[in-house]
Enzyme design. Structure first.
Site, PDB file in Angstrom:
ATOM      1  N   ASP A   1      -2.139  20.949 -25.974  1.00  0.00           N
ATOM      2  CA  ASP A   1      -1.213  20.971 -27.128  1.00  0.00           C
ATOM      3  C   ASP A   1      -2.096  21.554 -28.349  1.00  0.00           C
ATOM      4  OD1 ASP A   1       0.995  20.265 -28.836  1.00  0.00           O
ATOM      5  OD2 ASP A   1      -0.268  18.552 -29.446  1.00  0.00           O
TER       6      ASP A   1
ATOM      7  N   CYS B   1       3.417   1.741   2.907  1.00  0.00           N
ATOM      8  CA  CYS B   1       4.813   1.173   2.648  1.00  0.00           C
ATOM      9  C   CYS B   1       5.837   2.089   2.076  1.00  0.00           C
ATOM     10  CB  CYS B   1       4.342  -0.366   1.869  1.00  0.00           C
ATOM     11  SG  CYS B   1       3.360  -1.259   2.691  1.00  0.00           S
TER      12      CYS B   1
ATOM     13  N   CYS C   1       0.943  -1.136  -0.107  1.00  0.00           N
ATOM     14  CA  CYS C   1       0.165   0.116  -0.071  1.00  0.00           C
ATOM     15  C   CYS C   1       0.943   1.080  -0.088  1.00  0.00           C
ATOM     16  CB  CYS C   1      -0.922  -0.158   1.094  1.00  0.00           C
ATOM     17  SG  CYS C   1      -0.106   0.070   2.684  1.00  0.00           S
TER      18      CYS C   1
END
Length: 740
Positions: free
Chosen positions: A436, A19, A16
């Site tokens: 863009d 961690c 997760c």
């Protein structure tokens, strides 16, 4: 003084986002170390001083309960990482499928009294035991690792909830009366009146299956994190025609070294970066610039690997190979942008840091309190189990995946692909949308903008002669002119077609010699005078980014045809909708300033960045973020990949390249700019649903906790309440199906 150096680590064992945070904190506590750990890519980018050894970094990660290795070079690793992650996904899917098959009969037997035949409980135990132990093993293992390092996450509560339900069932079967033949599930309202035949096997298996499904979805999303890099690297040419001793030899592109001469024919990709030694051509640089108009190149010009040779034959001297090429540098930029992107931790994981330990403490306190005030161990254990069961995170585990599943399913019907829950959180705060030009605001296809004949010449004749002459050319501008002619213009008979690379074409049409090309070529090569009005028309066209082609026959310039990109029909309405949603539009393009300003003025965009390289696009995104803006980027080209990855929200148009799509957070399949508006709205609606699910899941459990602790809730009722909260979460998520 030591010099900072960069070290990359592959991290294993993370389950997760907390961690990743724990590893990051451990590494950053080391002197001379600055680390960023990305849970999605399972990589750590570490800046260290010279006196810090990589083995010390690996040891620190290992001490935290995880694994770390220095990644192998690309040429050695090949597709190993991808294959490894695929095998991991397959293992999780295998675990989920077997657990689901075993769990379904357990739930049916436990919840349907009519299905409870003699000794049904032992069949239920036989089926449930592998699920509660082997199926839930990833949660048990993660909980054990977390406990060893003094931490608690959702894995901890999942593991405790599953084991508590399963352990109580074992107690009831082997010590209580639940193992007797003819047993049926009893029901009492209060924990102070426990039934020795109560089983909670269905709770243990249902929680395991639901959470395994969520974990599998997450693992699949993580496996796709390297897709952008693979898409980029696969763009390069696989082989090349090596020129050696006057003859050509086909060799793998990877075997080229600086100094080699290669032959590149029309339609072929250039194998690596180099210099043109012979020939002239139009080169499609859309991979680097994103612009649709090819660049005319000749002897002495630099060329980049993976760009496409459109027209002429080239001899290129290789100057850079491997990691030094423009393509490799672009891939590295995408990787760095992905690693540096802030990963928003799931709300459930954030709250669980407090919620999980509190529930465990409350369950223990409940057990001890009932032992003190009521001598029955059975009553105390029943109340404690009820406390754990009511707080079991089934609804919490479903809150994000169900809303995401329904939201993304509805999005796919509308042509919107959402990559994960972390994407949704970023849409909420976006205040700037960077667009863009080519392929995003414009169609990306060349089309005739204007036909300007000289006095006395006819526009239809001008287009007829030009189209017939250009019919033999493969140049994009030529194709635009040739395709514009209709039967009404007449069809001429073309003879003696000759193409002059980078300049124009000559052909005889119905016996008349026609020249179509650059005005400078007509003047210098054919001594044709260009009238002042055509010169002005050419300058005007080029000032707004269009290409001007001069047409001549019988020794006289007869007119100019201008060719350019066109703005998408839906662009004005889309820009209006962006502003209505609180987003400021910005134009960011590799095209020239004239073309960019022309498009911006038509769409009412005030902030324009033109002539920008891929590196420049990435830097512009980061500059906007440094100014305090939350930035969404919309693009379609490979040159947009790094910027899409670095933006707080990357949106790729589906008609664009695989690299751009892989680097983005949202993909618009149709390429319609209005769907970008719908994508943001849908993402925000899905996020609101997730947050609502999490709130009610926590509120439901928190409100029921005191009831369970005071012995007013039987564990069976606690399990039913937990299931009801799951039903509520699913029902709330299904409302997204009505999004329009």
């Amino acid at each position: 003084m030591s010099t900072p150096a960069a070290i990359e680590l592959d991290i294993t064992g993370m389950t997760c986002a907390s961690c990743a945070n724990r590893i990051e904190r451990k590494l950053n506590k080391m002197p001379g170390v600055s680390a960023t750990v990305n849970y999605a890519t399972e990589k750590a980018q570490v800046q260290v001083e010279d006196d810090v050894d990589s083995s010390a970094l690996i040891a620190t990660v290992n001490a935290a309960g995880y694994g770390a290795v220095i990644p192998a070079p690309p040429e050695e690793s090949g597709t190993t990482n991808e294959n490894t992650s695929t095998r991991s996904d397959d293992g999780l899917r295998h675990r989920l499928m077997i657990s689901t098959v075993l769990a379904l009969p357990v739930v049916a037997l436990s919840m349907i009294p009519a299905a409870q035949f003699t000794n049904w409980q032992w069949l239920a135990l036989t089926l449930a035991a592998p699920v509660a132990v082997w199926g839930a093993w990833p949660f048990h293992r993660a909980a054990a690792i977390n406990a060893r390092h003094g931490a608690a996450t959702m894995d901890t509560l999942i593991s405790i909830g599953v084991l508590a339900a399963f352990t109580w069932s074992l107690y009831a079967l082997f010590i209580g009366d639940a193992g007797k033949p003819g047993m049926h599930m009893s029901f009492t309202l209060l924990a102070t009146q426990p039934g020795a035949t109560d089983l909670y096997l269905e709770v243990a298996v249902a929680v395991t299956v639901f959470l395994l499904a969520g974990r599998y979805m997450e693992a699949r999303a993580k496996r796709q994190s390297g897709a952008a890099l693979r898409a980029l690297l696969e763009l390069g040419a696989k082989d090349a025609s090596l020129l050696r001793g006057g003859s050509e030899l086909r060799v793998p592109a990877a075997s080229l070294v600086p100094g080699d001469l290669i032959v590149v024919r029309p339609g072929e990709k250039i194998a690596s970066d180099g210099l043109v030694r012979e020939g002239a051509s139009a080169l499609d640089l859309s991979m680097l610039t994103g612009e649709s108009v090819p660049l005319e190149i000749g002897v002495g010009d630099r060329v980049a690997g993976a760009t496409l040779n459109v027209t002429g034959r080239l001899v290129v001297e290789i100057t850079r190979v491997g990691a030094d090429t423009e393509l490799a540098r672009l891939a590295k930029m995408v990787e760095e942008a992905q690693t540096g992107k802030a990963q928003v931790q799931r709300l459930a994981d954030r709250v669980s840091g407090v919620f999980v330990p509190v529930v465990i403490v409350l369950a223990i306190a409940t057990f001890l309190a009932w032992l003190v005030f009521n001598s029955s161990v059975e009553v105390a254990f029943t109340a404690a189990v009820a406390t754990l069961i009511i707080a079991c995170p089934c609804a919490l585990g479903l809150a994000t995946p169900t809303a995401l599943l329904v939201g993304t399913g509805r999005g796919s019907q509308l042509g919107i692909l959402i990559k994960g829950p972390q994407v949704l959180e970023r849409t909420r705060t976006v205040d700037t949308i960077v667009l863009d030009k080519t392929g995003t605001l414009t169609t990306g296809n060349m089309a005739i903008r204007d036909v300007i004949p000289t006095p006395g010449a006819d526009a239809d004749d001008l287009l007829r002669f030009a189209a017939a002459a250009e019919a033999g050319s493969e140049h994009p501008v030529a194709r635009a002119i040739a395709s514009a002619a209709t039967p009404a213009h007449g069809v001429g008979v073309t003879e003696d077609f000759t193409s002059y690379a980078g300049a124009g074409v000559q052909a005889t049409i119905d016996g008349t010699r026609v020249l179509v090309g650059k005005s400078s070529w007509l003047t210098s090569t054919w001594s044709i005078a260009i009238p002042q009005d055509l010169i002005e028309a050419t300058r005007s066209a080029e000032s707004v980014g269009n290409t001007a082609i001069t047409v001549a026959w019988d020794g006289l310039a007869r007119g100019v045809i201008t060719v350019g990109d066109t703005i998408k029909a839906e662009a004005p309405e889309a820009l209006k909708s962006f502003r209505a949603q609180g987003m400021t539009p910005v134009l960011l393009t590799g095209d020239n300033n004239g073309a960019a300003r022309h498009v911006a003025s038509q769409l009412g965009i005030d902030l324009v960045f033109s002539g920008v390289t891929p590196q420049g696009k990435l830097e512009t995104i980061r500059d906007l973020q440094a100014d305090g803006r939350t930035v969404a980027m919309v693009g379609d080209g490979i040159n947009d990949s790094a910027a899409l990855a670095a933006a707080d929200l990357g949106i790729a148009m589906g008609a664009g390249t695989d690299a751009a799509i892989a680097a983005s957070d949202l993909t618009i399949v149709s390429g319609n700019l209005m769907v970008v508006v719908d994508a943001v709205r849908l993402s925000r609606a899905t996020l609101r649903t997730i947050k609502g699910n999490l709130f009610w899941a926590f509120a439901y459990n928190v409100a029921a906790l005191p009831v369970a602790m005071f012995g007013l809730l039987n564990p069976v009722l606690a399990g039913a309440a937990m299931a009801l909260s799951s039903v509520f979460v699913v029902t709330n998520s299904l409302r997204l199906r009505r999004f329009s």
